[in-house]
Design an enzyme around this catalytic site. Structure first.
Site, PDB file in Angstrom:
ATOM      1  N   SER A  14     -57.633 -49.649   2.549  1.00  0.00           N
ATOM      2  CA  SER A  14     -57.659 -50.372   3.826  1.00  0.00           C
ATOM      3  C   SER A  14     -57.379 -49.449   5.015  1.00  0.00           C
ATOM      4  CB  SER A  14     -56.616 -51.504   3.800  1.00  0.00           C
ATOM      5  OG  SER A  14     -55.351 -51.006   3.411  1.00  0.00           O
ATOM      6  N   SER A 142     -50.432 -34.848  -4.407  1.00  0.00           N
ATOM      7  CA  SER A 142     -49.924 -34.282  -3.144  1.00  0.00           C
ATOM      8  C   SER A 142     -49.441 -32.856  -3.387  1.00  0.00           C
ATOM      9  CB  SER A 142     -48.743 -35.114  -2.635  1.00  0.00           C
ATOM     10  OG  SER A 142     -48.042 -34.413  -1.625  1.00  0.00           O
ATOM     11  N   TYR A 155     -41.025 -39.170  -4.668  1.00  0.00           N
ATOM     12  CA  TYR A 155     -42.445 -38.945  -4.350  1.00  0.00           C
ATOM     13  C   TYR A 155     -42.974 -37.703  -5.073  1.00  0.00           C
ATOM     14  CZ  TYR A 155     -46.585 -38.441  -1.305  1.00  0.00           C
ATOM     15  OH  TYR A 155     -47.864 -38.327  -0.813  1.00  0.00           O
ATOM     16  N   ALA A 157     -41.841 -36.278  -7.785  1.00  0.00           N
ATOM     17  CA  ALA A 157     -41.914 -36.540  -9.240  1.00  0.00           C
ATOM     18  C   ALA A 157     -43.160 -37.362  -9.556  1.00  0.00           C
ATOM     19  CB  ALA A 157     -40.661 -37.267  -9.710  1.00  0.00           C
ATOM     20  N   ILE A 188     -52.233 -34.607   6.113  1.00  0.00           N
ATOM     21  CA  ILE A 188     -53.465 -35.239   6.569  1.00  0.00           C
ATOM     22  C   ILE A 188     -53.099 -36.237   7.676  1.00  0.00           C
ATOM     23  CG2 ILE A 188     -55.604 -36.372   5.783  1.00  0.00           C
ATOM     24  CD1 ILE A 188     -54.814 -33.823   4.087  1.00  0.00           C
TER      25      ILE A 188
HETATM   26  P1  NAP Z   1     -51.367 -44.617   4.279  1.00  0.00           P
HETATM   27  O1  NAP Z   1     -52.090 -44.345   5.539  1.00  0.00           O
HETATM   28  O2  NAP Z   1     -49.929 -44.968   4.295  1.00  0.00           O
HETATM   29  O3  NAP Z   1     -52.173 -45.761   3.475  1.00  0.00           O
HETATM   30  C1  NAP Z   1     -51.729 -46.138   2.219  1.00  0.00           C
HETATM   31  C2  NAP Z   1     -52.741 -47.055   1.590  1.00  0.00           C
HETATM   32  O4  NAP Z   1     -52.269 -47.374   0.279  1.00  0.00           O
HETATM   33  C3  NAP Z   1     -52.907 -48.351   2.336  1.00  0.00           C
HETATM   34  O5  NAP Z   1     -54.282 -48.708   2.301  1.00  0.00           O
HETATM   35  C4  NAP Z   1     -52.074 -49.344   1.507  1.00  0.00           C
HETATM   36  O6  NAP Z   1     -52.620 -50.655   1.517  1.00  0.00           O
HETATM   37  C5  NAP Z   1     -52.264 -48.777   0.132  1.00  0.00           C
HETATM   38  N1  NAP Z   1     -51.252 -49.151  -0.848  1.00  0.00           N
HETATM   39  C6  NAP Z   1     -49.960 -48.754  -0.930  1.00  0.00           C
HETATM   40  N2  NAP Z   1     -49.375 -49.288  -1.997  1.00  0.00           N
HETATM   41  C7  NAP Z   1     -50.323 -50.044  -2.622  1.00  0.00           C
HETATM   42  C8  NAP Z   1     -50.349 -50.830  -3.797  1.00  0.00           C
HETATM   43  N3  NAP Z   1     -49.256 -50.991  -4.556  1.00  0.00           N
HETATM   44  N4  NAP Z   1     -51.502 -51.445  -4.135  1.00  0.00           N
HETATM   45  C9  NAP Z   1     -52.614 -51.307  -3.389  1.00  0.00           C
HETATM   46  N5  NAP Z   1     -52.652 -50.576  -2.265  1.00  0.00           N
HETATM   47  C10 NAP Z   1     -51.519 -49.963  -1.889  1.00  0.00           C
HETATM   48  O7  NAP Z   1     -51.468 -43.382   3.281  1.00  0.00           O
HETATM   49  P2  NAP Z   1     -52.452 -42.112   3.291  1.00  0.00           P
HETATM   50  O8  NAP Z   1     -51.823 -41.079   4.107  1.00  0.00           O
HETATM   51  O9  NAP Z   1     -53.839 -42.553   3.565  1.00  0.00           O
HETATM   52  O10 NAP Z   1     -52.283 -41.665   1.769  1.00  0.00           O
HETATM   53  C11 NAP Z   1     -53.223 -41.983   0.762  1.00  0.00           C
HETATM   54  C12 NAP Z   1     -52.840 -41.213  -0.500  1.00  0.00           C
HETATM   55  O11 NAP Z   1     -52.821 -39.823  -0.218  1.00  0.00           O
HETATM   56  C13 NAP Z   1     -51.438 -41.553  -1.025  1.00  0.00           C
HETATM   57  O12 NAP Z   1     -51.437 -41.553  -2.427  1.00  0.00           O
HETATM   58  C14 NAP Z   1     -50.582 -40.422  -0.498  1.00  0.00           C
HETATM   59  O13 NAP Z   1     -49.449 -40.199  -1.290  1.00  0.00           O
HETATM   60  C15 NAP Z   1     -51.569 -39.275  -0.570  1.00  0.00           C
HETATM   61  N6  NAP Z   1     -51.244 -38.146   0.312  1.00  0.00           N
HETATM   62  C16 NAP Z   1     -51.228 -38.301   1.656  1.00  0.00           C
HETATM   63  C17 NAP Z   1     -50.920 -37.200   2.465  1.00  0.00           C
HETATM   64  C18 NAP Z   1     -50.905 -37.287   3.969  1.00  0.00           C
HETATM   65  O14 NAP Z   1     -50.563 -36.288   4.606  1.00  0.00           O
HETATM   66  N7  NAP Z   1     -51.269 -38.402   4.588  1.00  0.00           N
HETATM   67  C19 NAP Z   1     -50.633 -35.982   1.872  1.00  0.00           C
HETATM   68  C20 NAP Z   1     -50.653 -35.867   0.489  1.00  0.00           C
HETATM   69  C21 NAP Z   1     -50.976 -36.962  -0.284  1.00  0.00           C
HETATM   70  P3  NAP Z   1     -52.003 -51.882   2.376  1.00  0.00           P
HETATM   71  O15 NAP Z   1     -51.851 -51.411   3.788  1.00  0.00           O
HETATM   72  O16 NAP Z   1     -53.025 -52.955   2.214  1.00  0.00           O
HETATM   73  O17 NAP Z   1     -50.679 -52.187   1.742  1.00  0.00           O
END
Ligand code: NAP
Length: 247
Positions: A14, A142, A155, A157, A188
């Site tokens: 989303s 990550s 996180y 782990a 990101i």
């Molecule tokens: P974000 O902007 O916080 O978005 C998180 C997304 O995950 C939202 O769409 C949320 O949906 C969904 N979500 C969370 N828990 C959920 C669950 N139990 N079931 C279904 N949907 C769930 O995060 P992001 O930065 O895009 O990160 C995406 C992935 O990349 C994550 O795994 C994060 O750990 C990884 N990551 C991000 C970064 C970074 O710098 N941003 C770096 C390394 C890794 P709802 O809003 O509908 O709840």
């Protein structure tokens, strides 16, 4: 890029990286199943955008850490399309705190949202993909799963676990032509990193050789490559997308 499969499920699509993965894969010609847990309006908006571009998609609500809901979602997709060709386990959360203050529930909730959800998705995908002797899964871990990070024992782990788990899935999936790979993003530009204080952002940007955070498109393009036929001989791999922060 060529894709022999036809559809993909992206968890947590989303917002942020997941939403961009959905846009990119829809542009590649795949039908994208956009999963969300609470952000219904944003998921609907994304589907509208994809359809306006003449591409195919559908929205599917479930909590990725809920086994029953995840299994039902995959059944719904297989019933609708006859198969699930690709899965991106992207849903993830943080709940940062120094280890000495972290309650076991706070540790376990992040493990469940990030690692257990990816396990459930990978297992169910392997079951259904094995029947067609075709499929590919990308797990979004990550950089901190590789380096560790103060304030993120839960996180890091969960993400380190995803890297190792993906290799094990790759070994079990290979005889059935189902590939499993991991991407380890650095910083990101999404809601997750928007929460960081400006001085912390500045500190990290100074450490990143490319001197900036990434656009989500720079992760989505690597996901597309790993799912595509161009990566047909790559499995069990971990690809860093971190601007050189950890080599
Ligand atoms: P974000 O902007 O916080 O978005 C998180 C997304 O995950 C939202 O769409 C949320 O949906 C969904 N979500 C969370 N828990 C959920 C669950 N139990 N079931 C279904 N949907 C769930 O995060 P992001 O930065 O895009 O990160 C995406 C992935 O990349 C994550 O795994 C994060 O750990 C990884 N990551 C991000 C970064 C970074 O710098 N941003 C770096 C390394 C890794 P709802 O809003 O509908 O709840």
């Amino acid at each position: 890029m060529k894709f022999s499969g036809k559809n993909v499920l992206i968890t947590g699509a989303s917002r942020g990286i997941g939403a961009q993965i959905a846009r990119t894969l829809a542009d590649c010609g795949l039908k994208v199943w956009i999963n969300y847990r609470s952000s219904a309006a944003q998921a609907d908006e994304l589907l509208k955008e994809i359809e306006l571009n003449g591409k195919q998609g559908a929205v599917i609500k479930f909590d990725a850490s809920d086994e029953k809901e995840f299994i039902e979602a995959i059944s719904t997709i297989v019933e609708a399309d006859g198969e699930l060709s690709y899965l991106v386990n992207n849903a993830g959360i943080t709940n940062d705190k120094l280890a000495i203050r972290m309650k076991t529930e706070e540790f376990m909730s992040v493990i469940s949202a990030n690692l257990t959800s990816s396990f459930i998705g990978s297992r169910e995908a392997l079951k259904t993909m094995s029947k067609k002797r075709f499929g590919s899964v990308v797990n979004i871990a990550s950089i901190v799963g590789e380096t560790g990070n103060a304030g993120q024992v839960n996180y890091s782990a969960s993400k380190g676990g995803m890297i190792a788990m993906t290799k094990s899935f790759a070994l079990e999936g290979a005889p059935r032509n189902v590939r499993f790979n991991t991407i380890t993003p650095g910083f990101i530009e999404t809601d997750m990193t928007n929460e960081l204080k400006d001085e912390i952002k500045e500190l990290y940007i100074n450490k990143i050789p490319l001197k900036r955070f990434a656009n989500p498109k720079e992760v989505a393009s690597v996901v597309a490559f790993l799912l595509s036929d161009s990566a047909s001989y790559i499995t069990g791999e971990t690809i860093k997308v971190n601007g050189g922060l950890y080599m």
